[in-house]
Design a protein around this motif. Structure first.
Motif, PDB file in Angstrom:
ATOM      1  N   GLY A 270       0.829  -1.194   0.000  1.00 20.36           N
ATOM      2  CA  GLY A 270       0.000   0.000   0.000  1.00 20.36           C
ATOM      3  C   GLY A 270       0.864   1.244   0.000  1.00 20.36           C
ATOM      4  N   GLN A 271       0.236   2.395  -0.197  1.00 19.80           N
ATOM      5  CA  GLN A 271       0.959   3.658  -0.253  1.00 19.80           C
ATOM      6  C   GLN A 271       0.213   4.740   0.510  1.00 19.80           C
ATOM      7  OE1 GLN A 271       1.110   4.603  -4.427  1.00 19.80           O
ATOM      8  NE2 GLN A 271       2.788   3.197  -4.834  1.00 19.80           N
ATOM      9  N   VAL A 272       0.983   5.631   1.132  1.00 16.86           N
ATOM     10  CA  VAL A 272       0.424   6.829   1.754  1.00 16.86           C
ATOM     11  C   VAL A 272       1.296   8.017   1.353  1.00 16.86           C
ATOM     12  CG1 VAL A 272      -0.585   5.628   3.733  1.00 16.86           C
ATOM     13  CG2 VAL A 272       1.708   6.557   3.922  1.00 16.86           C
ATOM     14  N   THR A 273       0.655   9.169   1.195  1.00 20.87           N
ATOM     15  CA  THR A 273       1.377  10.415   0.958  1.00 20.87           C
ATOM     16  C   THR A 273       1.270  11.218   2.246  1.00 20.87           C
ATOM     17  OG1 THR A 273       0.874  10.387  -1.404  1.00 20.87           O
ATOM     18  CG2 THR A 273       1.531  12.503  -0.447  1.00 20.87           C
ATOM     19  N   ASP A 274       2.428  11.522   2.836  1.00 18.53           N
ATOM     20  CA  ASP A 274       2.393  12.207   4.129  1.00 18.53           C
ATOM     21  C   ASP A 274       2.069  13.690   3.956  1.00 18.53           C
ATOM     22  OD1 ASP A 274       4.794  13.670   3.672  1.00 18.53           O
ATOM     23  OD2 ASP A 274       6.012  12.201   4.726  1.00 18.53           O
ATOM     24  N   ARG A 275       1.919  14.367   5.067  1.00 18.75           N
ATOM     25  CA  ARG A 275       1.501  15.776   5.030  1.00 18.75           C
ATOM     26  C   ARG A 275       2.564  16.688   4.442  1.00 18.75           C
ATOM     27  NH1 ARG A 275       2.021  16.088  11.448  1.00 18.75           N
ATOM     28  NH2 ARG A 275       3.886  17.385  11.612  1.00 18.75           N
ATOM     29  N   PHE A 276       3.760  16.162   4.180  1.00 16.42           N
ATOM     30  CA  PHE A 276       4.823  16.939   3.557  1.00 16.42           C
ATOM     31  C   PHE A 276       4.941  16.651   2.060  1.00 16.42           C
ATOM     32  CE2 PHE A 276       5.829  16.510   8.037  1.00 16.42           C
ATOM     33  CZ  PHE A 276       5.936  17.841   8.390  1.00 16.42           C
ATOM     34  N   GLY A 277       4.056  15.791   1.539  1.00 12.62           N
ATOM     35  CA  GLY A 277       4.051  15.470   0.114  1.00 12.62           C
ATOM     36  C   GLY A 277       4.932  14.306  -0.272  1.00 12.62           C
ATOM     37  N   VAL A 278       5.476  13.583   0.708  1.00 12.34           N
ATOM     38  CA  VAL A 278       6.357  12.452   0.430  1.00 12.34           C
ATOM     39  C   VAL A 278       5.515  11.178   0.350  1.00 12.34           C
ATOM     40  CG1 VAL A 278       8.301  11.075   1.281  1.00 12.34           C
ATOM     41  CG2 VAL A 278       8.317  13.579   1.526  1.00 12.34           C
ATOM     42  N   LEU A 279       5.744  10.397  -0.701  1.00  9.16           N
ATOM     43  CA  LEU A 279       5.012   9.151  -0.935  1.00  9.16           C
ATOM     44  C   LEU A 279       5.776   7.981  -0.313  1.00  9.16           C
ATOM     45  CD1 LEU A 279       2.635   7.725  -2.376  1.00  9.16           C
ATOM     46  CD2 LEU A 279       4.095   7.592  -4.407  1.00  9.16           C
ATOM     47  N   TRP A 280       5.118   7.296   0.623  1.00 10.51           N
ATOM     48  CA  TRP A 280       5.698   6.123   1.290  1.00 10.51           C
ATOM     49  C   TRP A 280       4.951   4.883   0.822  1.00 10.51           C
ATOM     50  CZ3 TRP A 280       9.949   6.940   4.146  1.00 10.51           C
ATOM     51  CH2 TRP A 280      10.186   8.249   4.589  1.00 10.51           C
ATOM     52  N   ALA A 281       5.693   3.885   0.355  1.00 14.36           N
ATOM     53  CA  ALA A 281       5.106   2.591  -0.010  1.00 14.36           C
ATOM     54  C   ALA A 281       5.501   1.601   1.073  1.00 14.36           C
ATOM     55  CB  ALA A 281       5.641   2.142  -1.367  1.00 14.36           C
ATOM     56  N   LEU A 282       4.563   0.760   1.462  1.00 12.46           N
ATOM     57  CA  LEU A 282       4.820  -0.235   2.500  1.00 12.46           C
ATOM     58  C   LEU A 282       4.551  -1.622   1.943  1.00 12.46           C
ATOM     59  CD1 LEU A 282       3.341   2.430   3.898  1.00 12.46           C
ATOM     60  CD2 LEU A 282       4.044   1.189   5.894  1.00 12.46           C
ATOM     61  N   VAL A 283       5.431  -2.551   2.267  1.00 14.01           N
ATOM     62  CA  VAL A 283       5.287  -3.912   1.768  1.00 14.01           C
ATOM     63  C   VAL A 283       5.593  -4.906   2.879  1.00 14.01           C
ATOM     64  CG1 VAL A 283       7.658  -4.074   0.876  1.00 14.01           C
ATOM     65  CG2 VAL A 283       5.872  -5.494  -0.128  1.00 14.01           C
ATOM     66  N   VAL A 284       4.800  -5.977   2.918  1.00 13.80           N
ATOM     67  CA  VAL A 284       5.036  -7.112   3.796  1.00 13.80           C
ATOM     68  C   VAL A 284       5.052  -8.326   2.879  1.00 13.80           C
ATOM     69  CG1 VAL A 284       4.150  -8.550   5.668  1.00 13.80           C
ATOM     70  CG2 VAL A 284       3.919  -6.051   5.789  1.00 13.80           C
ATOM     71  N   PRO A 285       6.170  -9.056   2.861  1.00 20.21           N
ATOM     72  CA  PRO A 285       6.253 -10.220   1.972  1.00 20.21           C
ATOM     73  C   PRO A 285       5.162 -11.237   2.263  1.00 20.21           C
ATOM     74  CG  PRO A 285       8.412  -9.686   2.873  1.00 20.21           C
ATOM     75  CD  PRO A 285       7.398  -8.853   3.613  1.00 20.21           C
ATOM     76  N   GLY A 286       4.596 -11.771   1.193  1.00 20.77           N
ATOM     77  CA  GLY A 286       3.596 -12.837   1.315  1.00 20.77           C
ATOM     78  C   GLY A 286       4.247 -14.179   1.255  1.00 20.77           C
ATOM     79  N   ALA A 287       3.445 -15.206   1.344  1.00 21.24           N
ATOM     80  CA  ALA A 287       3.952 -16.578   1.207  1.00 21.24           C
ATOM     81  C   ALA A 287       4.099 -16.886  -0.278  1.00 21.24           C
ATOM     82  CB  ALA A 287       2.993 -17.552   1.875  1.00 21.24           C
ATOM     83  N   HIS A 288       5.328 -16.997  -0.741  1.00 22.45           N
ATOM     84  CA  HIS A 288       5.582 -17.237  -2.172  1.00 22.45           C
ATOM     85  C   HIS A 288       5.930 -18.678  -2.397  1.00 22.45           C
ATOM     86  CE1 HIS A 288       5.493 -12.982  -3.181  1.00 22.45           C
ATOM     87  NE2 HIS A 288       6.206 -12.769  -2.086  1.00 22.45           N
TER      88      HIS A 288
END
Length: 143
Positions: A125-143
């Motif tokens: 998922g992704q969030v854009t913080d109040r300073f305009g910076v885009l953060w993407a977050l990832v949690v590895p799944g079962a591959h």
């Protein structure tokens, strides 16, 4: 020889607030200097004394560096906001990522992409913080 990689963000005059916010969210040690902390003789412009000349956050969830981007006329540059880049944070568990997203959104971030199972099997998922910076977050799944 050791190597390191540290993203550097040029803020439009609000680097002090941004780096203190990032320290609250991500933890770590914050080193921050302002133009008023040293002589600026010989600079091609006169920076505001309270503008951040250099900041570095390290030892927490992320390592970041940055400062205030000051134009030649001494004015801050335009606000950040770009879909050209993002900073990807890999986390171990879905609850850990959800807590980080909740912390960011409680502090003014906007969810850009809901955190969910992606087609490749990871939670993403992704969030854009109040300073305009885009953060993407990832949690590895079962591959």
């Amino acid at each position: 020889m050791s190597h390191s990689f540290t993203p550097y963000i040029s803020f439009p005059g609000n680097a002090d607030a941004a780096f203190h916010h990032y320290q609250e969210v991500f933890g770590g040690e914050l080193e921050i200097g302002h133009y008023g902390d040293f002589p600026t003789d010989g600079f091609p412009f006169t920076p505001p004394a309270d503008a951040v000349s250099h900041a570095q956050l390290h030892g927490g969830l992320v390592t970041l560096a940055g400062g205030d981007a000051i134009a030649e006329d001494g004015q801050p540059l335009a606000p950040l906001e770009s879909q050209v880049y993002s900073f990807l944070i890999g986390l171990d568990t879905v609850p850990e990522a959800e807590r980080l997203i909740a912390t960011l959104t409680a502090a003014g971030a906007t969810v850009t992409m809901p955190f969910a199972v992606a087609p490749w099997g990871d939670h993403y998922g992704q969030v854009t913080d109040r300073f305009g910076v885009l953060w993407a977050l990832v949690v590895p799944g079962a591959h």
